[in-house]
Write an enzyme that holds these catalytic residues in place. Structure first.
Site, PDB file in Angstrom:
ATOM      1  N   GLU A  79      12.142  -1.482   3.222  1.00  0.00           N
ATOM      2  CA  GLU A  79      11.746  -0.021   3.342  1.00  0.00           C
ATOM      3  C   GLU A  79      12.791   0.839   2.904  1.00  0.00           C
ATOM      4  O   GLU A  79      14.034   0.533   3.231  1.00  0.00           O
ATOM      5  CB  GLU A  79      11.289   0.373   5.038  1.00  0.00           C
ATOM      6  CG  GLU A  79       9.885  -0.318   5.458  1.00  0.00           C
ATOM      7  CD  GLU A  79       8.780   0.435   5.012  1.00  0.00           C
ATOM      8  OE1 GLU A  79       8.936   1.274   4.470  1.00  0.00           O
ATOM      9  OE2 GLU A  79       7.839  -0.069   5.426  1.00  0.00           O
ATOM     10  N   ASP A 130       0.927  -1.265  -0.008  1.00  0.00           N
ATOM     11  CA  ASP A 130       0.134   0.121  -0.112  1.00  0.00           C
ATOM     12  C   ASP A 130       0.938   1.348   0.148  1.00  0.00           C
ATOM     13  O   ASP A 130       1.855   1.156   0.173  1.00  0.00           O
ATOM     14  CB  ASP A 130      -1.009  -0.006   1.419  1.00  0.00           C
ATOM     15  CG  ASP A 130      -0.254   0.055   2.439  1.00  0.00           C
ATOM     16  OD1 ASP A 130       0.669  -0.929   2.647  1.00  0.00           O
ATOM     17  OD2 ASP A 130      -0.686   0.709   3.597  1.00  0.00           O
ATOM     18  N   GLU A 174       0.033  -1.101   5.683  1.00  0.00           N
ATOM     19  CA  GLU A 174       1.085  -0.631   6.626  1.00  0.00           C
ATOM     20  C   GLU A 174       1.032   0.862   7.078  1.00  0.00           C
ATOM     21  O   GLU A 174       1.358   1.399   7.967  1.00  0.00           O
ATOM     22  CB  GLU A 174       2.079  -0.711   5.930  1.00  0.00           C
ATOM     23  CG  GLU A 174       3.411  -0.857   6.618  1.00  0.00           C
ATOM     24  CD  GLU A 174       4.222   0.682   6.827  1.00  0.00           C
ATOM     25  OE1 GLU A 174       4.956   0.801   7.655  1.00  0.00           O
ATOM     26  OE2 GLU A 174       3.808   1.352   6.007  1.00  0.00           O
ATOM     27  N   GLU A 175       0.405   1.680   5.935  1.00  0.00           N
ATOM     28  CA  GLU A 175       0.404   2.989   6.198  1.00  0.00           C
ATOM     29  C   GLU A 175      -0.814   3.646   7.027  1.00  0.00           C
ATOM     30  O   GLU A 175      -0.824   4.899   6.946  1.00  0.00           O
ATOM     31  CB  GLU A 175       0.452   3.765   4.713  1.00  0.00           C
ATOM     32  CG  GLU A 175       1.689   3.532   3.874  1.00  0.00           C
ATOM     33  CD  GLU A 175       2.935   3.974   4.287  1.00  0.00           C
ATOM     34  OE1 GLU A 175       3.003   4.702   5.326  1.00  0.00           O
ATOM     35  OE2 GLU A 175       3.835   3.815   3.365  1.00  0.00           O
ATOM     36  N   ASP A 216       8.399   4.764  -1.134  1.00  0.00           N
ATOM     37  CA  ASP A 216       7.563   3.838   0.149  1.00  0.00           C
ATOM     38  C   ASP A 216       6.478   3.196  -0.637  1.00  0.00           C
ATOM     39  O   ASP A 216       5.474   3.583  -0.540  1.00  0.00           O
ATOM     40  CB  ASP A 216       7.389   4.950   0.999  1.00  0.00           C
ATOM     41  CG  ASP A 216       6.966   4.266   2.156  1.00  0.00           C
ATOM     42  OD1 ASP A 216       7.166   3.079   2.478  1.00  0.00           O
ATOM     43  OD2 ASP A 216       6.440   5.017   3.393  1.00  0.00           O
TER      44      ASP A 216
HETATM   45 ZN   LIG Z   1       6.971   2.082   4.059  1.00  0.00          ZN
END
Ligand SMILES: [Zn+2]
Length: 361
Positions: free
Chosen positions: A154, A71, A125-126, A95
């Site tokens: 990452e 995501d 994740e965000e 990212d």
């Molecule tokens: Zn990330």
């Protein structure tokens, strides 16, 4: 869309950027990843929601997890992406779709790794941690996280950032006795009562702790204070919120002991202490042989020496299971979430080279 896992890694990253996947809307990208990995003969694929796991099962003595999230934060006129003069632009370039592209391309290429590999691509994740796809995988399929070492792709500008600091939030409630401020002597001022806590915090000298050869700088701070209900009242309560960012040589219990000792030194009568939030620290584990070979492979790409990750990341999900983990991926973390997110193609190829050399070794 059909992803081409065997072409150039930057073209693959561009394809991934062009499949919009803002958190909560990962279905299309997860479908594409599942389809592409489904045709890779040397992995077994599992899907849980919009998370995809692909595992080699060669019976190797060690297993590593290599992990990326699918995501992104919301799109801001930066999809579709573009490749321009050796730079990849677009939402998620940093990212972390460039990182995901490296992972997917290696998942397709590395058929006979020296250690078994669990490739993990996950959703959410965000956003709020309760939705995190890696957390859900750990609950639904605990065996997926049963590994000896983990690498999260990452952005780290193609260098290794090991482990992460833990974070602990504590509320210290100072009691007082309410009274009208015209007759203040009838009350006890809770805000004044908090003064020794603030003095102790101001005098606290945080440590820099070396863990597995990396230096973790700690911090213990008041991050919020509240008290008082009216401008003519002696406050009956004052709450000081403390945040302790602690090095991965400590367990949560040991971190709490540091905070408790500091609060006890303030000697505030009737103080009530409550933990409101915590995120476990994670050791980098760079002293372990499995990590040594990783560090060597990455050093051979010309990357900077490993450094400590000070912020909290999903490596801590491995840390809480006692599994050492590091961050390693293309892109400058300071450009993550920026409207002009971009990553030099050279960093993408560097990470592919470093990770690839380690997995083949
Ligand atoms: Zn990330």
């Amino acid at each position: 869309m059909t992803l081409d896992l065997t072409g150039s890694v930057e073209e693959l990253a561009l394809q991934l950027i062009d499949i919009e996947s803002v958190s909560g809307d990962e279905r299309a990208i997860a479908d594409a990843v599942e389809l592409a990995l489904g045709s890779v003969r040397h992995v077994d694929v599992l899907r849980d929601g919009d998370a995809i796991v692909a595992r080699t099962n060669l019976g190797r003595p060690e297993r590593v997890a290599i992990v990326g999230h699918l995501d992104t934060v919301p799109v801001r006129d930066n999809v579709p992406g573009r490749l321009d003069d050796g730079v990849l632009w677009g939402r998620g370039a940093v990212d972390m779709k460039a990182g995901v592209a490296v992972l997917l391309s290696l998942a397709a290429e590395v058929a006979e790794p020296s250690r078994d590999i669990t490739w993990i691509f996950y959703d959410h994740e965000e956003v709020d941690a309760s939705l995190n796809g890696l957390g859900r995988l750990a609950r639904n399929h605990p065996d997926v996280l049963d590994v000896n070492f983990a690498v999260l792709g990452e952005p780290t500008s193609a260098g290794i950032e090991g482990g992460c600091n833990g974070t602990l939030r504590v509320e210290a409630t100072v009691p007082g006795i309410a009274a009208h401020s015209a007759r203040a002597w009838k009350g006890t001022n809770a805000i004044h009562g908090a003064a020794p806590i603030l003095a102790a915090l101001a005098g606290f000298r945080p440590e820099t702790v070396t863990v597995d050869e990396l230096a973790y700088r700690e911090g213990l701070n008041a991050v919020r204070i509240s008290g008082g209900i009216a401008n003519n009242m002696i406050p009956a309560e004052c709450i000081v919120t403390l945040n302790y960012r602690y090095a991965p040589d400590k367990t949560l219990g040991q971190a709490l002991a540091v905070v408790t000792r500091l609060l006890e030194s303030a000697a505030v009568d009737g103080l009530v202490v409550a933990v409101t939030d915590h995120g476990e620290a994670c050791r980098p584990g760079l002293d372990a042989p499995i990590a040594r070979s990783f560090v060597d492979a990455v050093a051979a790409t010309g990357a900077a020496a490993p450094s400590a990750k000070l912020g909290w990341t999903d490596v801590a999900r491995f840390g809480s299971l006692g599994i050492p983990a590091v961050n390693y991926g293309p892109g400058d973390a300071e450009l993550a979430h920026a409207d002009d997110e971009r990553v030099p193609v050279q960093q993408i190829t560097m990470v592919r080279e470093g990770l690839g050399a380690w997995l083949h070794a």
